[in-house]
Write a protein that holds these residues in place. Structure first.
Motif, PDB file in Angstrom:
ATOM      1  N   THR A  53       5.911   7.410  11.345  1.00  0.00           N
ATOM      2  CA  THR A  53       6.061   8.020   9.875  1.00  0.00           C
ATOM      3  C   THR A  53       6.224   7.215   8.563  1.00  0.00           C
ATOM      4  N   LYS A  54       5.139   7.094   7.198  1.00  0.00           N
ATOM      5  CA  LYS A  54       5.720   6.532   5.304  1.00  0.00           C
ATOM      6  C   LYS A  54       4.944   7.180   5.257  1.00  0.00           C
ATOM      7  N   ASP A  55       5.295   7.066   3.906  1.00  0.00           N
ATOM      8  CA  ASP A  55       5.255   8.143   2.522  1.00  0.00           C
ATOM      9  C   ASP A  55       4.717   6.548   1.835  1.00  0.00           C
ATOM     10  N   ILE A  56       3.109   7.002   1.801  1.00  0.00           N
ATOM     11  CA  ILE A  56       2.403   6.034   0.775  1.00  0.00           C
ATOM     12  C   ILE A  56       1.454   6.211  -0.481  1.00  0.00           C
ATOM     13  N   VAL A  57       0.649   5.642  -1.379  1.00  0.00           N
ATOM     14  CA  VAL A  57       0.602   6.639  -2.588  1.00  0.00           C
ATOM     15  C   VAL A  57      -1.104   6.242  -2.624  1.00  0.00           C
ATOM     16  N   THR A  58      -1.304   8.050  -2.778  1.00  0.00           N
ATOM     17  CA  THR A  58      -2.697   8.293  -2.110  1.00  0.00           C
ATOM     18  C   THR A  58      -2.888   9.290  -3.811  1.00  0.00           C
ATOM     19  N   VAL A  59      -4.562   9.085  -3.881  1.00  0.00           N
ATOM     20  CA  VAL A  59      -5.119   9.717  -4.767  1.00  0.00           C
ATOM     21  C   VAL A  59      -5.274  11.554  -4.052  1.00  0.00           C
ATOM     22  N   ASN A  60      -4.610  12.789  -4.646  1.00  0.00           N
ATOM     23  CA  ASN A  60      -5.230  14.087  -4.065  1.00  0.00           C
ATOM     24  C   ASN A  60      -4.993  14.235  -2.992  1.00  0.00           C
ATOM     25  N   GLY A  61      -3.590  13.722  -2.282  1.00  0.00           N
ATOM     26  CA  GLY A  61      -3.670  13.270  -1.396  1.00  0.00           C
ATOM     27  C   GLY A  61      -4.507  13.050  -0.210  1.00  0.00           C
ATOM     28  N   MET A  62      -5.168  12.463  -0.469  1.00  0.00           N
ATOM     29  CA  MET A  62      -6.336  11.660  -0.011  1.00  0.00           C
ATOM     30  C   MET A  62      -6.649  10.308   0.629  1.00  0.00           C
ATOM     31  N   PHE A  63      -6.697   9.909   1.643  1.00  0.00           N
ATOM     32  CA  PHE A  63      -6.810   8.206   2.095  1.00  0.00           C
ATOM     33  C   PHE A  63      -8.038   7.853   3.196  1.00  0.00           C
ATOM     34  N   PRO A  64      -8.830   7.706   3.183  1.00  0.00           N
ATOM     35  CA  PRO A  64      -9.475   7.400   1.397  1.00  0.00           C
ATOM     36  C   PRO A  64      -9.874   8.206   0.896  1.00  0.00           C
ATOM     37  N   GLY A  65      -8.951   8.242  -0.695  1.00  0.00           N
ATOM     38  CA  GLY A  65      -9.398   8.807  -1.306  1.00  0.00           C
ATOM     39  C   GLY A  65     -10.575   9.686  -1.764  1.00  0.00           C
ATOM     40  N   ALA A 200      -2.184  -3.284  11.540  1.00  0.00           N
ATOM     41  CA  ALA A 200      -3.490  -2.680  12.426  1.00  0.00           C
ATOM     42  C   ALA A 200      -4.752  -2.686  11.135  1.00  0.00           C
ATOM     43  N   TYR A 201      -6.649  -3.187  11.548  1.00  0.00           N
ATOM     44  CA  TYR A 201      -7.092  -2.693  10.815  1.00  0.00           C
ATOM     45  C   TYR A 201      -7.188  -1.299  10.796  1.00  0.00           C
ATOM     46  N   LEU A 202      -7.713  -0.545   9.148  1.00  0.00           N
ATOM     47  CA  LEU A 202      -9.125   0.474   9.381  1.00  0.00           C
ATOM     48  C   LEU A 202     -10.129   0.617   9.605  1.00  0.00           C
ATOM     49  N   ILE A 203     -10.705   1.712   9.681  1.00  0.00           N
ATOM     50  CA  ILE A 203     -12.148   2.445   8.882  1.00  0.00           C
ATOM     51  C   ILE A 203     -11.763   3.083   9.034  1.00  0.00           C
ATOM     52  N   ASN A 204     -12.259   3.933   7.565  1.00  0.00           N
ATOM     53  CA  ASN A 204     -12.128   5.318   6.934  1.00  0.00           C
ATOM     54  C   ASN A 204     -10.483   5.579   7.658  1.00  0.00           C
ATOM     55  N   SER A 205      -9.807   4.859   7.921  1.00  0.00           N
ATOM     56  CA  SER A 205      -7.848   5.227   7.963  1.00  0.00           C
ATOM     57  C   SER A 205      -7.476   5.648   8.770  1.00  0.00           C
ATOM     58  N   HIS A 206      -8.712   5.596  10.179  1.00  0.00           N
ATOM     59  CA  HIS A 206      -8.382   5.024  11.772  1.00  0.00           C
ATOM     60  C   HIS A 206      -8.023   4.014  12.429  1.00  0.00           C
ATOM     61  N   PRO A 207      -7.641   3.289  13.065  1.00  0.00           N
ATOM     62  CA  PRO A 207      -7.480   2.320  13.502  1.00  0.00           C
ATOM     63  C   PRO A 207      -7.783   2.152  14.908  1.00  0.00           C
TER      64      PRO A 207
END
Ligand code: C2O
Length: 573
Positions: A53-65, A200-207
């Motif tokens: 678990t970690k804190d990331i910076v997002t727009v409107n809490g969404m990742f991808p935004g 990891a690499y991500l596709i729409n934030s899923h590895p």
């Protein structure tokens, strides 16, 4: 009465939309279609990935935004409020920002950062643009999690120049680290060495299932047998280029960097950070579950990188789910041939306004450098090559960001923040690709400075981007703000004007070009958008190391060729 007055309003708006804009179009330009408002809140958001678990910076809490949906010629207004404790800016990657350089977003180039608790409203028109673009943070390495798609449909009634897809999907590619991105950048800079490979690499934030503790974190697209899908591929990756393929399926490329291409069909493609590619995929295979794989393309030598692919699923309705999915075949990580072959096939559907005469002939080298280690540690050794410090440069100048934006410095005539002596050609000519006389650790230091190249309004520019072999040759994704450019040529080795074949018929019209490893690319554009426009490698680590420069494009004549005043809420430094 109510009926009749609303009837009048309808009639009036009909007149306004059909008659008035046509009549005024020449005077009041740029004229938008509709205006679309978005509210972006930059936030800190807790995520769990790969069992950590970690804190990331997002727009409107969404990742991808959030996705920005619009139509060609629409006016976009995005209020960005910074609720995070970090400085932030947002860049609208590929938006040409006609007469709106103030809204472009690269930190310290067109604006100072939006500080914690502050806000800034970006306003721009998607003038004559349609297709897939994206937005991302343009400060430090926050792009890793602060990004999202921009989907621009053609104007109402204007069809795509290809068969209409049954459905459309956005796939954003990215890279993920357990470390905080601001911290990671700091550590890399302090060490003098290269960045650690992504977790990891991500596709729409899923590895996808292949990493440690990621078995169920898989993105999927459900497909109906026989239907055709439009996939809008976006690379928001930080420091890596990627191959993409779908098991058993062909990809028909119809658009790149939000410009239509002549359709061509491939088994796999390469996408660099900063590029967007639209592909059509026909679900014409036996009912099953197929892998969509995104794996590394690494053209440099001696770099450690993540070699496990991200996987998403292309899943037919009716597929039995206990089946294993069918694996996709990606090229090996250093398959330059696939990359060059695809580049060769990439052609504009219609290349209009391609300059045939040239006013400014420029030649920029692009590559890595080593600086002397100034560390205070006992053996005076840093983690770059030969104990030095990594740097990167264009024409052997490593760019340093000023502490007030270049655009403000230029607009307000503030002296001392930059010089306008960025060289139009390298100061020393040598065998760029094969490295001599640059032997590490000698002679590989770059100049450090904030230098810009000034272009007259309307000048027709040809720019050769030449990769150097200093440290290592490598494919660099070079991105220009404020413009698309025609990629009229490319090749391996040193550029030779006598031998170079240029395509002046149907070259692709891009905003980011992966300059071939150990080779060159020739681009052309007309400098008809006044302002300060950043050009840089879209690998964040190279950007940090100085692989960038800026063009100042002067005003022309009259209001349609003049940069407007800055917006009143432009962030202060
Ligand atoms: Cu996508 Cu200067 O960036």
């Amino acid at each position: 009465m109510a009926l009749s007055s609303s009837h009048h309003i309808l009639l009036l708006s009909f007149l306004l939309s059909c008659y008035v804009p046509l009549g005024l179009a020449r005077i009041h330009w740029p004229v938008g279609g509709s205006t679309r408002f978005y509210d972006f809140k930059v936030q800190t958001t807790r995520v769990t990935k790969l069992c950590k678990t970690k804190d990331i910076v997002t727009v409107n809490g969404m990742f991808p935004g959030p996705v920005i949906y619009a139509q060609e010629d629409d006016r976009i207004i995005v209020k960005v409020t910074n609720e995070s404790p970090h400085n932030a800016t947002i860049h609208w990657h590929g938006v040409r920002q006609r007469l709106s350089c103030w809204a472009d977003g690269p930190s310290y180039i067109t604006q100072c950062p939006i500080q914690a608790g502050q806000s800034f409203t970006y306003e721009f028109t998607l003038f004559q643009q349609k297709g897939t673009l994206f937005w991302h943070a343009h400060i430090s390495w926050l792009r890793a999690t602060v990004n999202g798609a921009i989907v621009i449909y053609p104007k109402t009634g204007v069809p795509y120049p290809f068969p209409y897809p049954y459905e459309e999907h956005v796939l954003i590619f990215g890279e993920y680290w357990h470390k905080d991105m601001l911290q990671l950048e700091k550590e890399v800079v302090a060490s003098g060495g290269g960045p650690p490979p992504a977790e990891a690499y991500l596709i729409n934030s899923h590895p996808g299932p292949r990493y440690n503790c990621s078995a169920t974190d898989v993105y999927k697209i459900d497909v109906v047998p026989g239907k055709t899908y439009l996939l809008r591929l976006i690379s928001a990756s930080l420091n890596m280029e990627h191959f993409f393929a779908i098991a058993g399926h062909k990809l028909t490329i119809v658009e790149a960097d939000a410009e239509y291409t002549k359709p061509f069909t491939v088994d796999r493609l390469m996408i660099t950070p900063g590029q967007t590619i639209n592909v059509l995929v026909k679900a014409d295979q036996p009912i099953d579950r197929y892998d969509m794989a995104m794996g590394p393309y690494m053209s440099a030598q001696n770099v450690t990188f993540q070699n496990i692919s991200a996987i998403a699923h292309f899943q037919y309705t009716g597929a039995t789910l206990d089946d294993l999915s069918l694996p996709a075949q990606l090229p090996v990580y250093n398959d330059n041939l696939v990359v060059n072959t695809n580049l060769h096939m990439l052609r504009s559907l219609n290349a209009t306004n391609l300059p045939s005469e040239i006013d400014a002939n420029l030649f920029f080298t692009v590559g890595l450098n080593v600086e002397e280690c100034h560390s205070s540690n006992p053996n005076k050794s840093c983690q770059g090559p030969s104990g030095g410090v990594f740097a990167a440069s264009m024409n052997n100048v490593s760019f340093v960001k000023p502490n007030i934006s270049l655009l403000q410095a230029y607009y307000n005539n503030i002296n001392g923040l930059y010089t306008d002596d960025f060289p139009g050609v390298p100061l020393k000519t040598y065998d760029f690709v094969n490295g001599a006389p640059n032997n590490i650790p000698n002679d590989t230091q770059s100049l450090i400075g904030t230098k810009v190249k000034v272009l007259e309004y309307g000048s027709r520019v040809q720019l050769i981007l030449q990769n150097t072999g200093t440290v290592t040759t490598e494919n660099h994704p070079i991105h220009l703000h404020g413009y698309n450019f025609y990629v009229v040529g490319y090749g391996t080795g040193n550029y030779n004007p006598m031998g170079a074949k240029l395509n002046l018929v149907d070259p692709p019209y891009m905003n980011t070009i992966g300059v071939p490893v150990g080779g060159w690319a020739a681009i052309r554009f007309v400098a008809d958008n006044p302002g300060v426009w950043f050009m840089h490698c879209h690998f964040d680590v190279h950007l940090t190391w100085g692989l960038s420069m800026a063009f100042i494009v002067k005003n022309g004549e009259g209001p349609l060729e003049t940069l407007p005043h800055p917006p009143a809420d432009l962030p202060r430094c």
